[in-house]
Write a protein that holds these residues in place. Structure first.
Motif, PDB file in Angstrom:
ATOM      1  N   ILE A  76      -2.264   4.957   7.097  1.00 53.42           N
ATOM      2  CA  ILE A  76      -3.385   4.535   6.251  1.00 53.42           C
ATOM      3  C   ILE A  76      -3.584   3.019   6.272  1.00 53.42           C
ATOM      4  CG2 ILE A  76      -3.405   6.539   4.705  1.00 53.42           C
ATOM      5  CD1 ILE A  76      -1.860   4.777   2.656  1.00 53.42           C
ATOM      6  N   ASP A  77      -2.639   2.295   6.818  1.00 52.48           N
ATOM      7  CA  ASP A  77      -2.844   0.840   6.969  1.00 52.48           C
ATOM      8  C   ASP A  77      -1.871   0.316   8.029  1.00 52.48           C
ATOM      9  OD1 ASP A  77      -3.978  -1.630   6.551  1.00 52.48           O
ATOM     10  OD2 ASP A  77      -2.996  -2.008   4.626  1.00 52.48           O
ATOM     11  N   VAL A  78      -2.318  -0.727   8.713  1.00 54.95           N
ATOM     12  CA  VAL A  78      -1.483  -1.404   9.710  1.00 54.95           C
ATOM     13  C   VAL A  78      -1.538  -2.889   9.383  1.00 54.95           C
ATOM     14  CG1 VAL A  78      -1.181  -1.934  12.168  1.00 54.95           C
ATOM     15  CG2 VAL A  78      -2.106   0.298  11.471  1.00 54.95           C
ATOM     16  N   VAL A  79      -0.382  -3.477   9.159  1.00 54.78           N
ATOM     17  CA  VAL A  79      -0.328  -4.895   8.769  1.00 54.78           C
ATOM     18  C   VAL A  79       0.476  -5.666   9.818  1.00 54.78           C
ATOM     19  CG1 VAL A  79       0.708  -6.451   7.070  1.00 54.78           C
ATOM     20  CG2 VAL A  79      -0.594  -4.464   6.307  1.00 54.78           C
ATOM     21  N   GLN A  80      -0.100  -6.753  10.298  1.00 53.85           N
ATOM     22  CA  GLN A  80       0.601  -7.568  11.302  1.00 53.85           C
ATOM     23  C   GLN A  80       0.644  -9.012  10.835  1.00 53.85           C
ATOM     24  OE1 GLN A  80      -1.740  -6.287  14.796  1.00 53.85           O
ATOM     25  NE2 GLN A  80       0.116  -5.226  15.439  1.00 53.85           N
ATOM     26  N   PRO A  81       1.783  -9.428  10.260  1.00 51.16           N
ATOM     27  CA  PRO A  81       1.877 -10.809   9.781  1.00 51.16           C
ATOM     28  C   PRO A  81       1.660 -11.780  10.948  1.00 51.16           C
ATOM     29  CG  PRO A  81       3.766  -9.505   9.043  1.00 51.16           C
ATOM     30  CD  PRO A  81       3.013  -8.665  10.023  1.00 51.16           C
ATOM     31  N   ARG A  82       0.909 -12.837  10.691  1.00 50.05           N
ATOM     32  CA  ARG A  82       0.649 -13.818  11.758  1.00 50.05           C
ATOM     33  C   ARG A  82       1.824 -14.769  11.934  1.00 50.05           C
ATOM     34  NH1 ARG A  82      -4.184 -13.907   9.069  1.00 50.05           N
ATOM     35  NH2 ARG A  82      -3.472 -15.732   7.931  1.00 50.05           N
ATOM     36  N   ILE A  97       6.608   2.265   6.441  1.00 50.12           N
ATOM     37  CA  ILE A  97       6.795   2.417   5.003  1.00 50.12           C
ATOM     38  C   ILE A  97       5.861   3.521   4.494  1.00 50.12           C
ATOM     39  CG2 ILE A  97       7.508  -0.005   4.692  1.00 50.12           C
ATOM     40  CD1 ILE A  97       4.833  -0.532   3.364  1.00 50.12           C
ATOM     41  N   GLY A  98       6.077   3.944   3.280  1.00 48.71           N
ATOM     42  CA  GLY A  98       5.261   5.013   2.710  1.00 48.71           C
ATOM     43  C   GLY A  98       6.024   5.627   1.548  1.00 48.71           C
ATOM     44  N   ALA A  99       5.286   6.346   0.714  1.00 46.18           N
ATOM     45  CA  ALA A  99       5.919   6.972  -0.449  1.00 46.18           C
ATOM     46  C   ALA A  99       6.971   7.972   0.011  1.00 46.18           C
ATOM     47  CB  ALA A  99       4.857   7.679  -1.281  1.00 46.18           C
ATOM     48  N   LEU A 134       1.878  -3.113  -1.379  1.00 50.03           N
ATOM     49  CA  LEU A 134       2.249  -2.451  -2.638  1.00 50.03           C
ATOM     50  C   LEU A 134       1.061  -1.679  -3.197  1.00 50.03           C
ATOM     51  CD1 LEU A 134       4.470  -5.232  -4.264  1.00 50.03           C
ATOM     52  CD2 LEU A 134       5.222  -2.996  -3.435  1.00 50.03           C
ATOM     53  N   ASP A 135      -0.120  -2.259  -3.037  1.00 45.39           N
ATOM     54  CA  ASP A 135      -1.342  -1.597  -3.480  1.00 45.39           C
ATOM     55  C   ASP A 135      -1.516  -0.269  -2.727  1.00 45.39           C
ATOM     56  OD1 ASP A 135      -3.542  -1.707  -5.126  1.00 45.39           O
ATOM     57  OD2 ASP A 135      -4.845  -2.339  -3.478  1.00 45.39           O
ATOM     58  N   ASN A 136      -1.291  -0.328  -1.415  1.00 45.53           N
ATOM     59  CA  ASN A 136      -1.381   0.882  -0.588  1.00 45.53           C
ATOM     60  C   ASN A 136      -0.382   1.943  -0.982  1.00 45.53           C
ATOM     61  OD1 ASN A 136      -3.404   0.660   1.304  1.00 45.53           O
ATOM     62  ND2 ASN A 136      -2.243  -0.847   2.467  1.00 45.53           N
ATOM     63  N   LEU A 137       0.747   1.487  -1.490  1.00 43.76           N
ATOM     64  CA  LEU A 137       1.785   2.442  -1.907  1.00 43.76           C
ATOM     65  C   LEU A 137       1.542   2.930  -3.328  1.00 43.76           C
ATOM     66  CD1 LEU A 137       4.928   0.633  -0.437  1.00 43.76           C
ATOM     67  CD2 LEU A 137       3.817   2.688   0.440  1.00 43.76           C
TER      68      LEU A 137
END
Ligand SMILES: Nc1ncnc2c1ncn2[C@@H]1O[C@H](COP(=O)(O)OP(=O)(O)OP(=O)(O)O)[C@@H](O)[C@H]1O
Length: 282
Positions: A245-251, A54-56, A271-274
């Protein structure tokens, strides 16, 4: 969809690929000089992983996906490999589908899906594989239809089947559900997870939809630009080129509840990151 579709007698022994990018940058020559789109991209995606990017708008999501697919002329610097081997132009280990189904209008659904078969596939084996894939994506009753005779969601399913016909080690999807209505989109989410369970492939998909990313992916990569610290003589400015700029891994395991606390927290973070401002109750 029935479990019988999970058993594919025609599948080859292809395995899912490990995707690795090391210090990748990508720039394009423009009239004003070089335009740096991606910089410092280093990542390793294990086999069978589902990754959302994802990203702008304009942050280089499609550019990253195309690099992995071998579309275009590869990284400007750095290295991109699948299973340790440099990704080739139109790499045959990849299957790709786009936001538009891009089916040939004068060919039947069956023929369109057949176009994805690897070169040299024996006729009988190829036909059996296409029948299997049409069943997997729920189009077995539409094999002889032309693209204009099926809905947008069905065309998108045909496009997915065509990408899978290659038996790809890596499946790359560029906003695959972006043009679909909300209900069809939800059905396609289920279908993607079923397909993933049925065929062992690594998946990278681009999306604008944070909820879609969190629902489907093992890892969500956020592309964006970073700020250079402000100095006494200069305001803070953005470093050219997007990076992770961020890596998210849902548990939580799939299928994921979109109402869980973890989902809400990760959604907020993404959303904050975006740069999306949320009200306090969001
Ligand atoms: N072949 C190309 N030649 C020149 N510039 C390009 C090329 N491909 C992409 N770009 C530029 O790279 C930047 C990133 O484009 P890209 O399509 O990868 O972004 P994106 O994040 O997928 O955008 P969107 O969300 O709007 O689809 C844009 O500024 C675009 O103009």
């Amino acid at each position: 969809m029935s479990m019988k579709t999970v058993l594919d007698p025609t599948a080859s022994s292809t395995t899912a690929g490990t995707v690795e990018l090391r210090d990748v940058t990508k720039s394009f020559a423009t009239n004003d000089g070089n335009h740096l789109v991606l910089r410092d991209i280093t990542l390793s995606i294990p086999p069978r992983h589902i990754v959302a990017i994802i990203g702008a708008s304009g942050s280089g999501k499609s550019t990253l996906l195309r690099l992995v697919a071998g579309l275009g002329d590869g990284p400007t610097t750095g290295e991109a490999t699948i299973d340790g081997t440099t990704i080739a132009e139109y790499d045959s280990r990849c299957g790709v589908a786009f936001q538009e189904a891009r089916l040939l209008p004068w060919r039947s659904v069956f023929e369109n899906v057949s176009l994805g078969l690897p070169k040299g596939t024996a006729k009988d084996a190829g036909e059996a594989r296409v029948r299997h894939l049409l069943e997997l994506v729920g189009l077995d009753g539409f094999a002889d239809h032309r693209p204009r005779e099926i809905s947008g969601g069905m065309a998108q399913r045909a496009s997915l089947a065509r990408a899978l016909a290659r038996n790809p080690e890596v499946l790359l999807l560029d906003e695959p559900f972006g043009a679909l209505d909300a209900l069809t989109r939800l059905r396609m989410h289920d279908l993607l997870l079923e397909v993933h369970a049925a065929s062992p492939t690594t998946v990278l998909f681009v999306t604008h939809d944070v909820d879609e990313a969190l629902k489907l992916a093992d890892t969500v990569l956020v592309l964006g630009t970073q700020k250079r610290p402000a100095t006494a003589t200069r305001d803070a400015e953005r470093v050219p080129g997007a990076t992770v700029i961020d890596v998210v891994q849902p548990r939580e395991l799939r299928p994921r509840s979109t109402t869980s606390r973890e989902f809400a927290e990760l959604r907020h973070r993404l959303l904050d990151n975006l740069g999306v401002q949320l009200s306090s109750e969001a």
